[in-house]
Design a protein around this motif. Structure first.
Motif, PDB file in Angstrom:
ATOM      1  N   THR A   1     -53.123  -3.123  -8.944  1.00  0.00           N
ATOM      2  CA  THR A   1     -52.073  -2.863  -9.941  1.00  0.00           C
ATOM      3  C   THR A   1     -52.620  -2.048 -11.111  1.00  0.00           C
TER       4      THR A   1
ATOM      5  N   ASP B   1     -56.222   9.686  -6.032  1.00  0.00           N
ATOM      6  CA  ASP B   1     -57.288   9.199  -6.903  1.00  0.00           C
ATOM      7  C   ASP B   1     -57.888  10.327  -7.741  1.00  0.00           C
TER       8      ASP B   1
ATOM      9  N   ARG C   1     -53.423   5.718 -12.478  1.00  0.00           N
ATOM     10  CA  ARG C   1     -53.000   6.941 -11.796  1.00  0.00           C
ATOM     11  C   ARG C   1     -51.630   7.402 -12.294  1.00  0.00           C
ATOM     12  N   ARG C   2     -50.765   6.471 -12.602  1.00  0.00           N
ATOM     13  CA  ARG C   2     -49.452   6.832 -13.106  1.00  0.00           C
ATOM     14  C   ARG C   2     -49.566   7.542 -14.457  1.00  0.00           C
TER      15      ARG C   2
ATOM     16  N   ARG D   1     -52.125   0.952  -1.136  1.00  0.00           N
ATOM     17  CA  ARG D   1     -53.316   1.755  -1.425  1.00  0.00           C
ATOM     18  C   ARG D   1     -54.123   1.934  -0.143  1.00  0.00           C
TER      19      ARG D   1
ATOM     20  N   ILE E   1     -46.685  -1.424  -3.730  1.00  0.00           N
ATOM     21  CA  ILE E   1     -47.837  -0.533  -3.895  1.00  0.00           C
ATOM     22  C   ILE E   1     -48.707  -0.614  -2.643  1.00  0.00           C
TER      23      ILE E   1
ATOM     24  N   PHE F   1     -49.630   8.886  -5.438  1.00  0.00           N
ATOM     25  CA  PHE F   1     -50.595   8.838  -6.535  1.00  0.00           C
ATOM     26  C   PHE F   1     -52.000   9.013  -5.964  1.00  0.00           C
TER      27      PHE F   1
ATOM     28  N   ASP G   1     -55.172  -0.027 -11.006  1.00  0.00           N
ATOM     29  CA  ASP G   1     -55.445   1.310 -10.494  1.00  0.00           C
ATOM     30  C   ASP G   1     -54.157   2.133 -10.440  1.00  0.00           C
ATOM     31  N   PHE G   2     -53.073   1.508 -10.028  1.00  0.00           N
ATOM     32  CA  PHE G   2     -51.785   2.193  -9.991  1.00  0.00           C
ATOM     33  C   PHE G   2     -51.355   2.636 -11.393  1.00  0.00           C
ATOM     34  N   GLU G   3     -51.555   1.777 -12.392  1.00  0.00           N
ATOM     35  CA  GLU G   3     -51.184   2.122 -13.769  1.00  0.00           C
ATOM     36  C   GLU G   3     -52.015   3.296 -14.275  1.00  0.00           C
TER      37      GLU G   3
ATOM     38  N   ALA H   1     -46.313   4.304  -3.725  1.00  0.00           N
ATOM     39  CA  ALA H   1     -45.556   3.266  -4.434  1.00  0.00           C
ATOM     40  C   ALA H   1     -44.075   3.581  -4.331  1.00  0.00           C
TER      41      ALA H   1
ATOM     42  N   ILE I   1     -52.375   6.206  -3.147  1.00  0.00           N
ATOM     43  CA  ILE I   1     -51.400   5.136  -3.340  1.00  0.00           C
ATOM     44  C   ILE I   1     -50.000   5.667  -3.071  1.00  0.00           C
TER      45      ILE I   1
END
Length: 623
Positions: free
Chosen positions: A19, A181, A25-26, A257, A255, A179, A21-23, A197, A195
């Motif tokens: 989570t 890396d 990248r966002r 990944r 999500i 998303f 990591d998603f934030e 999402a 990712i």
């Protein structure tokens, strides 16, 4: 702490890390998303907006209340024309055999049949059209190629539940859901992790993963780097259409990944998280790499590739400055025309009722009363519309053509400046040259998608998969094939560009006039004659099918039967064609793999019978 508690804490830690990591990248992708939102606003006609310094889309205010702010949208028809042109140039995938060996030819034929079968069964054309619209608007789109275990035909019933044979699934994924890396990677192969999402209902998560989540209301900007709408409005709603998953009820962001195989994890890693809970943890599921290794199940389709950037550029990016200038010129021109037609009054202070005059204007037949001794109102001379307006407007229209690569011939049935046939053909050729880079990107994406489709069939199709194909002479053929027969790594993909029926007929007539379709004696074979008649729409001549093709098909069936039993020739066989087909099979690599003395003698005896019957027929003709 028990082992169960340790495992639960480990899973919570992984979910929290994914989570976070998603934030990250966002947030890193935020500036790129602003450009996508701006492009979509301009495409849909909301063209008086811009990107704010803090990011997001804000509406531009009028400088004066009386200013005209009409939109003369040239971007939408330009994109429509580009999509129509690229759709016509979009290839149909045909698998070309790596060599002339019988095994390679059969594998290529089977692979081509599978691609055609999948295209119709899962409506791949619709998916390609969606991806093309996304790539033209935002710069890139993605294909997600997975295996649906609940797809295909029902083959059994287990415990009262149906069991299906499975089917490949290809979906168009917008760039808002991807998303990477590294934003500096130019393609998917350079990424170490990716990712995907998307907003889904919690009921879907419960059905697929057996995990019950509370859920929440997901807004259209949930996947972007913006938590609140800009200027009190949601930019996505200003586009006139939804570009992100919009869920009004209980939903959650799912999500996924994907991590590339490494020395530590040779099979890669797939982690699926939603609502702070780990739903799945395991290796990458698909053997979709070139050498059978596990890779990401995604293919990227670009519009205009940019150096050192993962997300490509769009033609809309280049058209926006021209569109802004064009709107300004047309609106200023209309304002000038309004001044000329409505007029601008000069009034002496106190000579008339200025409020009444401003409210009602000078209507026809109006009685205008002014103060005695005062100066009567008079119209201000505004002159005529400057010729610079027309020149600038025409120049901007040409700029649309130059930047977009689409001439006015593609958008208008009657071009304004070109009338000769050679000039029209030159414009069409120039359009194709300008679109060549984008068309090649589309072809590359479709070829890689076709490869991944075949690799998934090889992994999951099993040993007795049913496939129905239409062969020569419109004869339906049913195949039971083994997944191991698909060697997608050793097959070259050949793209067949689509052309119109008129173009095919003109090509046939040119080949016929050049004598390419006729034999050495100058006559047209029965096979070529039938195909030409069918191309021109004379279906009533279908009964005059080419006998040589039927004889070759029968000889191929005899080759299969001779592997297990003796077969006698028929008197009505074309013995010369049968002998050629049987000898071709004996010289193939497929026969060398199964060759034995007894089997070879069976084929030799069958060929000898054909030759004997051929000599008897020739003797009867000479009598």
């Amino acid at each position: 702490m028990t082992e169960t508690e340790k495992e639960e804490r480990r899973r919570e830690k992984i979910a929290a890390e994914v989570t976070e990591d998603f934030e990250r990248r966002r947030e890193a992708r935020r500036s790129v998303e602003s450009g996508w939102l701006l492009n979509m606003n301009f495409f849909s006609g909301n063209q008086y907006c811009d990107i704010s310094p803090a990011g997001g889309i804000v509406e531009e205010d009028k400088r004066f209340y009386w200013q005209s702010r009409r939109v003369f949208n040239h971007i939408a028809p330009t994109i429509d024309s580009r999509i129509a042109k690229l759709t016509n140039m979009r290839p149909r995938l045909r698998v070309k055999p790596f060599s002339d060996e019988e095994a390679d030819v059969n594998a290529a034929k089977l692979s081509t049949g599978i691609l055609d079968y999948v295209r119709e069964r899962i409506r791949l054309d619709e998916t390609e059209a969606k991806a093309l619209l996304w790539s033209e608007t935002c710069g890139c789109a993605f294909y997600k190629i997975t295996w649906d275990r609940d797809g295909g035909r029902q083959v059994a019933v287990d415990g009262g539940l149906p069991v299906y044979e499975g089917e490949v699934s290809v979906t168009a994924v917008p760039p808002f859901e991807i998303f990477p890396d590294r934003m500096g990677a130019e393609n998917i192969e350079e990424l170490q992790s990716l990712i995907h999402a998307q907003a889904v209902p919690v009921a879907y998560i419960e059905e697929k993963f057996g995990v019950v989540l509370k859920g929440r209301k997901i807004t259209e900007l949930a996947l972007t780097g913006y938590s609140e709408p800009s200027n009190g409005k949601n930019p996505a709603l200003q586009t006139g259409g939804s570009h992100l998953p919009e869920q009004e009820g209980d939903s959650e962001i799912l999500i996924e990944r994907y991590s590339r195989p490494s020395a530590k994890e040779p099979d890669g890693r797939l982690e699926i998280v939603a609502g702070g809970k780990l739903l799945y943890l395991g290796p990458l599921p698909y053997l979709n790499g070139e050498r059978g290794e596990r890779r990401f199940p995604f293919v990227k389709q670009d519009c205009l590739r940019l150096p050192g950037a993962f997300f490509s550029g769009s033609i809309v990016d280049r058209l926006i400055p021209i569109q802004r200038a064009y709107n300004a010129v047309r609106n200023r021109k209309h304002e000038f025309l309004n001044r000329i037609s409505m007029g601008v009054l000069t009034v002496e202070d106190g000579s008339v009722d200025a409020d009444e005059l401003a409210e009602e204007g000078l209507s026809p037949g109006k009685v205008l009363i002014y103060r005695q001794g005062g100066k009567p109102p008079e119209m201000l001379d505004c002159g005529s519309v400057p010729v610079e307006f027309a020149a600038e407007e025409e120049w901007l229209e040409r700029e649309f053509v130059v930047v977009s690569g689409i001439s006015d011939l593609s958008q208008n049935s009657t071009p304004s400046r070109v009338t000769s046939a050679s000039g029209l053909q030159l414009l069409l050729s120039q359009d194709e040259l300008r679109l060549a880079a984008t068309a090649e990107n589309v072809s590359d994406a479709l070829r890689e998608t076709g490869r991944q489709i075949l690799r998934l069939y090889r992994q999951f199709a099993g040993s007795a998969r049913l496939l129905t194909l239409t062969g020569k002479n419109k004869k339906t053929q049913v195949y039971y094939f083994n997944a191991a027969d698909l060697a997608a790594n050793d097959i070259l993909f050949k793209s067949e560009e689509k052309d119109t029926p008129l173009e095919r007929r003109e090509t046939l007539m040119k080949l016929l006039e050049a004598g390419i379709l006729t034999g050495k004696d100058g006559t047209l074979s029965e096979e070529n004659r039938t195909r030409i008649l069918e191309e021109f729409g004379f279906e009533n001549y279908e009964n005059s099918q080419d006998l040589s093709a039927l004889h070759r098909t029968k000889a191929g069936e005899e080759n299969l039967r001779l592997k297990s039993e003796d077969v006698s020739p028929d008197v009505y066989d074309d013995h010369a064609l049968h002998v050629a087909e049987h000898v071709r099979f004996l010289l193939s690599e497929e026969f060398k793999k199964i060759e034995s003395g007894e089997l070879k003698q069976r084929y030799v005896s069958h060929i000898a019978e054909h030759k004997k019957m051929l000599r008897e027929q020739e003797a009867e003709k000479n009598q």
